[in-house]
Design an enzyme around this catalytic site. Structure first.
Site, PDB file in Angstrom:
ATOM      1  CG  HIS A 105      -1.961   0.970   1.336  1.00  0.00           C
ATOM      2  ND1 HIS A 105      -1.744   2.282   1.667  1.00  0.00           N
ATOM      3  CD2 HIS A 105      -3.299   0.857   1.136  1.00  0.00           C
ATOM      4  CE1 HIS A 105      -2.896   2.933   1.674  1.00  0.00           C
ATOM      5  NE2 HIS A 105      -3.859   2.097   1.349  1.00  0.00           N
TER       6      HIS A 105
ATOM      7  CG  ASP B  48       0.563  -2.292   6.210  1.00  0.00           C
ATOM      8  OD1 ASP B  48      -0.405  -2.355   6.995  1.00  0.00           O
ATOM      9  OD2 ASP B  48       0.515  -1.696   5.129  1.00  0.00           O
TER      10      ASP B  48
ATOM     11  CB  CYS C 167      -3.589   3.149  -1.733  1.00  0.00           C
ATOM     12  SG  CYS C 167      -4.773   4.469  -1.520  1.00  0.00           S
TER      13      CYS C 167
ATOM     14  CE  LYS D 231      -7.372  -0.196   6.032  1.00  0.00           C
ATOM     15  NZ  LYS D 231      -7.821   0.192   4.691  1.00  0.00           N
TER      16      LYS D 231
ATOM     17  CD  GLN E  78      -6.833  -4.709   3.960  1.00  0.00           C
ATOM     18  OE1 GLN E  78      -7.763  -5.455   4.227  1.00  0.00           O
ATOM     19  NE2 GLN E  78      -7.018  -3.444   3.594  1.00  0.00           N
TER      20      GLN E  78
HETATM   21  C1  LIG Z   1      -2.343  -2.856   3.525  1.00  0.00           C
HETATM   22  C2  LIG Z   1      -2.691  -1.477   3.964  1.00  0.00           C
HETATM   23  N1  LIG Z   1      -1.741  -0.683   4.498  1.00  0.00           N
HETATM   24  C3  LIG Z   1      -2.010   0.570   4.913  1.00  0.00           C
HETATM   25  C4  LIG Z   1      -3.271   1.103   4.809  1.00  0.00           C
HETATM   26  C5  LIG Z   1      -3.495   2.499   5.272  1.00  0.00           C
HETATM   27  O1  LIG Z   1      -4.431   2.527   6.306  1.00  0.00           O
HETATM   28  P1  LIG Z   1      -5.047   3.929   6.747  1.00  0.00           P
HETATM   29  O2  LIG Z   1      -5.570   4.600   5.525  1.00  0.00           O
HETATM   30  O3  LIG Z   1      -6.119   3.575   7.702  1.00  0.00           O
HETATM   31  O4  LIG Z   1      -3.946   4.701   7.377  1.00  0.00           O
HETATM   32  C6  LIG Z   1      -4.296   0.311   4.255  1.00  0.00           C
HETATM   33  C7  LIG Z   1      -5.692   0.784   4.103  1.00  0.00           C
HETATM   34  O5  LIG Z   1      -6.031   1.712   3.400  1.00  0.00           O
HETATM   35  C8  LIG Z   1      -3.995  -0.999   3.823  1.00  0.00           C
HETATM   36  O6  LIG Z   1      -4.938  -1.773   3.286  1.00  0.00           O
END
Ligand SMILES: Cc1ncc(COP(=O)(O)O)c(C=O)c1O
Ligand SMILES: Cc1ncc(COP(=O)(O)O)c(C=O)c1O
Ligand code: FES
Ligand code: FES
Lengths: 436, 166, 436, 166
Positions: A149, A226, A392, A252, A229
């Site tokens: 991401h 990270d 993203c 989430k 998910q």
């Molecule tokens: C794998 C992963 N990393 C990071 C993020 C970033 O999370 P957030 O937008 O809640 O900071 C997300 C979700 O958008 C994600 O799916």
């Protein structure tokens, strides 16, 4: 609110669960019942979580950590209990959990520890004991993967831009798995950080954490996972994973917006210079200089997101009552059903693993001759909330030769009937756009 | 609201059979615009000709990939603006932009917009507004660049960026 | 919910207002009715704000800026409408408002713009046009005051530690006013930033913004105003103030926890490199490099605090319905009453201005022979929520020769009866502790 | 809960007439501890004497400013630990810490804690726990430092810091 017995997969009482989520009974567009399948972006919230937040505001709201009065005591207690509850959800200790705005900020907090340590070292400023681990030199390398991401990519690009460190990445295979074969070339003695996703939000791939950790440990790199998910979807235990830091978001996993989490080993947090500075994170302050509190306070400047922490703790309660293994099993079943259904539709190509091994419920696909956004719009007209775009993870799309995908990502309150609706709609896409 | 109000037949037709697609020479300025939310990209080239103090859009050529709305919109734009006097072309662009941003509150003027009135439905789908405007913003950006040799905007800069985030 | 006509000070219907705040009818300790006078730390929330948040979650919750489905559309619209509503509350444009976690983060966002521009420049990395304004050289100076909250002090100390810039400050007089006489020495051609508080959270002093701004403008410094204690309590108009940036928190103005605001001139935001990076703030991303969206998106990485923005917009609605001038007038009346009452109690010394000119409602005091924390504890036992300590303005305490104070800070839902309770309790302090 | 359960007479007496206050010589280690939430500061000096393999707390001297709880707690600590064998002193410290952190769940042992049982009420006021422990944490920190010449903690470091944030 309905809480069923832990891990009783057989007792998965979908209609009772769905009753806990008021939004699921609304309709969209032309009076279509909402079929919410955009859970990889954000989840819906059970009444229990909303009630917990509201109760906090209506009974105990006050600024934490600063007061001699009863409300301040209660607010502090609820905030710290929430911290303990959420830490235990991933097998961590309370003083290893730092609250952030979202997962993105948690990852930035880590990347800025490197920047700040490096810059302070160069300026001869004071650093915590052990901070050398965070001081980068030109030529040091930071390793991510090609399925990150943007939240776990851009902060490291920025860090490299500022310090002269070099970004490297583990590639992916055509079916969306990590290319472990190339790992030995990428993770080397120059590697200072290995930061990678537990589960890809675009592909659904669950990565082989143990293998990557082993490679990182061999070269002494800091290991960051990270878990945006994974924490919402499966049991996650930071000790079993043997990582140094874990980052994820509350929104989430049934929790409120506006709160994210960083778990990190105590020794790592201890060695990190502060990121955001101000009130509540100091030890002593004069006009000339300040000293800082130990973690987690060192990383929580200003009035924190107290109500959101209380809400997120309630979400952990809800998830644990269902049982995270049961949640994972339910999602696994849905994923099999969804993959099988999509594979039967002509002109549909799944982007990411097509077999349901080491795979989460986020399923991306493209439809021959129809742009992913048009697919999503068609689904939307049937009441189905899907996500479209690069999610993203733009470089991942490029690597797999698609500009974008349409993504369906079921969660614990979805059932096969939701997927039937979605599959039926996908079947209608090509005829509608004249592509079949 | 009905999906067919968004995907009018004329849009689907232009999508399948775009008019004027492909990058051509000669051109004065070429710009590359991106829709950051979806990753779709479009190149637009503009060739202006001045005659007796009147500037005409001699050619707009374009290429790229994107959704039906963005592709059809580029095609319709080509049809409408190609060969027009520049002032007229910019007026049409203005009317189109206004219609698309109106959330359905503006009754489009078919006299001015021709086939482009088919995009009126887009204005009720905020997430698609960017799609419909992609080509038009690129055109406008290109024209601005032709007008000022010492351009204030690089194609990478403000106008695209601006649009990218609304 | 009850909203009275704007600016009708005569019609200040306290009991109707109090009915909007459920927490105010609870009891604390030994069944004492709560007298909440800790508003400078955080405010309570009216039902209207809690309802707005809940409604968002129960009807439109989705990830913003990313979706083709109806919920995502609705969520995005509510989020952006909230931005516009909150921006207009301080007289700003929507695209000049950036949401942060709290005011502390907003101030850090600004201080990091300087760090990041300086470091990137040195590394030859790309910067936005105009970013030179943020590049610091050794010997450049940053000016604050001696009455800053740690949130507007420590970030600048850190910036100086990292860049070699020098921190200077405008001193204060014994009665807690800015020492304007010394200003000309402090704000000089070397000054790059002047960042100061609109109203002191410890002393209640309202600073002469125009004078400080004039001095800063003469030398071309960036002017930042910490409005944490002004935006909730009086009309604030960024254009009239002629500043470059304004920072404040939602939780002190009837809004939710977990949201803060940065307003800044568009040209300033345009010139700033990003702070926190990741999803939703990019323009294009490859594995090698990224480009960034324009403000405000450039500064809002990841899923934002949507529900909190919606709640804060409702708080603006509530405040505007009362009328900010009326709020200020009501507080002014309470402050006069409180100052007069405290001055009549033997052994009590007010820390900060004793006259009610250019003064807000935060009133600090010490009691002869009794430690401020013991004073607060005694008040707490009578149901009065006061704050004790250095109030995150430790250097200000030192300057005024007190280790700490007890602080009473009434707000729009407090009345004279609350102050009578508090004054009565303060009268009991010295006898109880045998100090009189 | 009653305020008098917090401010027992014995606490107020010690506050007004502290025993053993003032910094004295000789000492082995001096530490400076701060309570970051209120800004109160306390210096504590420890002088240990070893005789026949038995270490005794020969003197604890202290000075600083703070609330009634913190000042009285230092005074009571002085009374209890002064002249005690070190192991016994540390046991008392342990019992005191346990009582204060117990949120009222532990019935204090008057045999061990003597006058310090008066602080039992503090455990029900979480914001005051730090006050009651300030002197005791400083004492413990100082002892740790005397025990290891190459001390792991500077007085500025972990133990104080730790406590500072609970
Ligand atoms: C794998 C992963 N990393 C990071 C993020 C970033 O999370 P957030 O937008 O809640 O900071 C997300 C979700 O958008 C994600 O799916
Ligand atoms: C004047 C002032 N500045 C900054 C802050 C910091 O605000 P927050 O803690 O909400 O970030 C506060 C409040 O604590 C304040 O009163
Ligand atoms: S979805 Fe990319 S331009 Fe329409
Ligand atoms: S209030 Fe400072 S030690 Fe008790």
């Amino acid at each position: 609110m309905t809480l069923i017995a832990p891990d009783s997969a057989t007792a998965w009482d979908l209609s009772a669960i769905r009753a806990d989520f008021p939004i699921l009974s609304r309709t969209v567009r032309n009076d279509r019942p909402l079929v919410y399948l955009d859970n990889a972006a954000t989840s819906q919230k059970p009444t229990m979580v909303l009630d917990a937040e509201r109760r906090y505001y209506e009974t105990s709201n006050a600024a934490v950590h600063r007061g001699a009065h009863q409300l301040a005591e209660e607010a502090t207690e609820q905030y710290e209990q929430a911290r303990a509850r959420i830490a235990s959800f991933v097998g961590g200790a309370p003083d290893e959990l730092v609250f952030t705005r979202n997962a993105t900020e948690a990852l930035n907090l880590l990347s800025y520890a490197f920047l700040n340590a490096t810059v302070k070292k160069a300026a001869g400023a004071e650093l915590p004991a052990g901070a050398d681990r965070f001081v980068l030199a030109a030529g040091d390398e930071i390793v991510v993967t090609e399925m990150e991401h943007h939240a776990n990519l851009v902060p490291w690009q920025e860090l490299c831009d500022k310090t002269g460190a070099v970004l490297r990445w583990i590639g992916i295979t055509d079916d969306g798995r990590l290319d472990l074969a190339s790992m030995a070339e990428v993770i080397t003695d120059r590697t200072r950080v290995v930061s990678f996703t537990h589960q890809s939000n675009l592909l659904g791939t669950i990565n082989p954490v143990a293998e990557v950790v082993a490679a990182a440990r061999r070269v002494g790199a800091v290991v960051i996972l990270d878990a945006c998910q994974s924490v919402p979807h499966m049991p996650v235990d930071v000790l079993a994973l043997d990582i140094d830091a874990l980052t994820w978001s509350g929104h989430k996993m049934l929790g409120p917006t506006g709160i994210g989490c960083l778990w990190a080993k105590r020794e790592l947090l201890d060695a990190m210079p502060p990121f955001i500075t101000g009130g509540s994170m100091i030890e002593q302050v004069t006009m000339e200089r300040s000293t800082f509190a130990p973690p987690p306070q060192r990383f929580e400047a200003g009035v924190p997101m107290v109500a959101q922490a209380v809400g997120l703790a309630a979400a952990c309660e809800y998830l644990d009552a269902l049982g995270m293994s049961a949640v994972a099993a339910h999602e696994h079943d849905l994923t099999s059903y969804l993959l099988a259904g999509l594979e039967q539709i002509e002109g549909v190509t799944i982007i990411g693993p097509t077999n349901n091994i080491d795979r989460g419920s986020a399923v991306s696909f493209v439809v021959d001759g129809v742009h992913p956004h048009d697919v999503g719009q068609f689904l939307d007209d049937r009441g189905i909330a899907a996500r479209v775009g690069h999610h993203c993870a733009w470089p991942t799309c490029r690597r797999l030769g698609v500009p974008a995908t349409t993504r369906l990502s079921p969660y614990l309150y979805n059932g096969r009937h939701d997927l039937d609706e979605a599959l039926d709609a996908v079947r209608g896409v090509r005829p509608y756009f004249g592509a079949a | 609201m009905d999906l067919n109000s968004l995907y009018q037949q004329i849009i689907l037709d232009h999508y399948k059979n775009p008019v004027g697609k492909g990058l051509r020479e000669p051109f004065d300025v070429s710009v590359h615009h991106v829709n950051p939310t979806c990753g779709d990209e479009l190149d637009v080239r503009v060739h202006l000709v001045e005659n007796d103090g009147v500037t005409t859009v001699d050619d707009i050529s374009y290429d790229g990939q994107g959704c039906s709305i963005s592709q059809a919109s580029a095609s319709v734009m080509y049809e409408l603006l190609q060969g027009q006097e520049l002032t007229e072309a910019l007026a049409i662009e203005g009317a189109f932009h206004e219609m698309i941003s109106s959330r359905g509150t503006i009754e489009p003027d078919e006299e001015v917009l021709g086939d482009a009135v088919a995009f009126a439905g887009v204005s009720k789908y905020p997430a698609r507004v960017k799609c419909a405007l992609l080509a038009w913003m690129a055109f406008k950006d290109a024209v601005v660049q032709t007008q000022s040799a010492s351009s204030l905007f690089s194609s990478h800069d403000a106008p695209n960026g601006e649009e990218a985030t609304t």
